[in-house]
Design a protein around this motif. Structure first.
Motif, mmCIF file in Angstrom:
data_model
loop_
_atom_site.group_PDB
_atom_site.id
_atom_site.type_symbol
_atom_site.label_atom_id
_atom_site.label_comp_id
_atom_site.label_asym_id
_atom_site.label_seq_id
_atom_site.Cartn_x
_atom_site.Cartn_y
_atom_site.Cartn_z
ATOM 1 N N GLY A 27 0.774 -1.310 -0.119
ATOM 2 C CA GLY A 27 -0.056 -0.126 0.009
ATOM 3 C C GLY A 27 0.810 1.117 0.093
ATOM 4 N N VAL A 28 1.985 1.057 0.190
ATOM 5 C CA VAL A 28 3.006 2.321 0.354
ATOM 6 C C VAL A 28 3.792 2.660 -1.078
ATOM 7 C CG1 VAL A 28 4.818 3.582 1.606
ATOM 8 C CG2 VAL A 28 3.241 1.946 2.736
ATOM 9 N N PRO A 29 3.641 3.582 -1.870
ATOM 10 C CA PRO A 29 4.041 3.898 -2.866
ATOM 11 C C PRO A 29 5.522 4.031 -2.938
ATOM 12 C CG PRO A 29 2.111 5.400 -2.618
ATOM 13 C CD PRO A 29 2.286 4.520 -1.525
ATOM 14 N N ARG B 199 4.922 -1.355 12.746
ATOM 15 C CA ARG B 199 3.590 -1.468 12.445
ATOM 16 C C ARG B 199 3.344 -2.856 12.582
ATOM 17 N NH1 ARG B 199 -0.335 0.382 8.525
ATOM 18 N NH2 ARG B 199 -2.116 -0.871 8.988
ATOM 19 N N ALA C 151 -6.343 -3.114 8.398
ATOM 20 C CA ALA C 151 -6.241 -2.281 7.280
ATOM 21 C C ALA C 151 -6.414 -0.867 7.233
ATOM 22 C CB ALA C 151 -7.031 -2.629 6.122
ATOM 23 N N THR C 152 -7.313 -0.594 8.465
ATOM 24 C CA THR C 152 -7.358 0.897 8.894
ATOM 25 C C THR C 152 -6.573 1.370 9.692
ATOM 26 O OG1 THR C 152 -8.860 0.311 10.411
ATOM 27 C CG2 THR C 152 -9.892 0.771 8.169
ATOM 28 N N ASP C 153 -5.650 0.753 10.542
ATOM 29 C CA ASP C 153 -4.466 1.488 11.299
ATOM 30 C C ASP C 153 -3.669 2.289 10.364
ATOM 31 O OD1 ASP C 153 -5.683 -0.538 13.075
ATOM 32 O OD2 ASP C 153 -3.886 -1.587 13.620
ATOM 33 N N ARG C 154 -3.180 3.319 11.324
ATOM 34 C CA ARG C 154 -2.222 4.195 10.997
ATOM 35 C C ARG C 154 -0.762 3.971 10.916
ATOM 36 N NH1 ARG C 154 -5.047 9.105 10.280
ATOM 37 N NH2 ARG C 154 -3.135 9.932 9.573
ATOM 38 N N MET C 155 0.062 4.517 10.138
ATOM 39 C CA MET C 155 1.470 4.164 10.152
ATOM 40 C C MET C 155 1.892 4.977 11.673
ATOM 41 S SD MET C 155 2.934 2.409 7.949
ATOM 42 C CE MET C 155 2.592 1.693 6.411
#
Lengths: 160, 158
Positions: free
Chosen positions: A25-27, A80, A95-99
């Motif tokens: 999910g991280v570009p 994480r 999936a909704t957890d923040r970094m």
């Protein structure tokens, strides 16, 4: 009477999917080409060599910023991963957890980064409710000869 | 690690001219700086300003669109190295010994980041550098950096 444990393939698939969801999910992780190898809960960051990672073409050597970025990405993902481990094991959606947010990051360049694959492993030295400290080491051909190490401090995402 | 110039110019070149030359050559020589779209916008005696445009590929948190800390590190490291090369000692090359970055606030999504570095002290073999980075809100830095760099001095003429 305890519940029968899930078959090993089910466990592996659940963990690998959670890791893939986290990393893919991280570009910026995709941009650098970093991926992670998993053994149980232990992660190893892998940075495959690419010409665009070079900072000194005459040596040649990896860019110091690439080294810093690789170690920071490994630290953040390891952090994480560790904090969501219990939830993943319980089959919850994370999936909704923040970094975690980086407060500061200090890199020690021990020798120049060679034009080949690099590896990194992070160790969480302190994990509190609000703050965490991480130490990370990067190496290439020889695990006993790290080319860089770093320490970082992070603010942990707050729930609810 | 950066080499200033594979074919160093003679010391009698005017320093301002030499700095301009560095500014022109600097980014073109560093593949990773080029990959991030960095441009040198100012070079002085031991100072450098380097800009990096906003790019979706550099996003570190997909939920917010904020640029990854690692990309800011790459900008800071490049800018600090440029300041060392721009120092009047006319270093032939430099490499990062250590670099600390403090992240003060997330950069605003959609805005480029500009770093300005000052090489404030040099010894025979070490350069000490400070840098700050900001987005469009120039008075409110997104990150600060402090680092020590190697200093490869030109050989004295015999």
């Amino acid at each position: 009477m305890s519940r029968r444990p899930d078959p090993v393939q089910v466990v592996k698939q659940r963990r690998d999917e959670a890791l893939r969801a986290l990393v893919d999910g991280v570009p910026y992780i995709r941009f650098l080409g970093i991926h992670f190898d998993r053994r149980g809960d232990e992660l190893t960051g892998i940075l495959p060599y690419d010409d665009m990672l070079i900072g000194n073409p005459t040596l040649p050597a990896l860019h110091g910023g690439v080294t810093a970025a690789f170690l920071e990405v490994t630290s953040v993902i390891t952090l994480r991963w560790a904090t969501q481990w219990d939830a993943v094991e319980a089959g919850e959606d994370v999936a909704t957890d923040r970094m975690p947010k980086t407060i500061d990051f200090t890199v020690d360049y021990l020798r120049s980064g060679l034009p080949r694959d690099a590896y990194a492993r992070a160790r969480i030295t302190r994990s509190g409710r609000r703050y965490a400290s991480v130490h990370v080491e990067g190496w290439q051909d020889n695990r006993q000869r790290p080319f860089a190490q770093a320490t970082g401090h992070f603010v942990m995402p707050q729930h609810g | 690690m950066i080499d200033a110039d594979p074919d160093p110019t003679t010391p009698d070149d005017s320093t301002a001219e030499r700095r301009q030359k560095i500014a022109a050559q600097f980014i073109a020589m560093i593949p990773h700086a080029r990959a991030l779209g960095m441009t040198v916008t100012e070079v002085g005696a031991g100072t450098a300003t380097v800009s990096m445009p906003y790019d979706d590929r550099l996003i570190g948190d997909p939920k917010t669109g904020v640029i990854a800390g690692g990309a800011v590190s790459a900008l800071m490291d490049t800018c600090c190295g440029a300041a060392v090369i721009a120092h009047p000692t006319q270093a032939l090359g430099t490499a990062t010994i250590d670099l600390r970055i403090d992240y003060m606030r997330p950069a605003t999504p959609g805005q480029g980041i500009t770093a300005r570095a000052t090489c404030y002290h040099v010894t025979r073999s070490v350069a000490f550098v400070r840098a700050t980075a900001h987005d469009d809100d120039a008075g409110n830095p997104v990150a600060c950096a402090t680092g020590a760099f190697t200093l490869e001095r030109p050989r004295p003429k015999s």
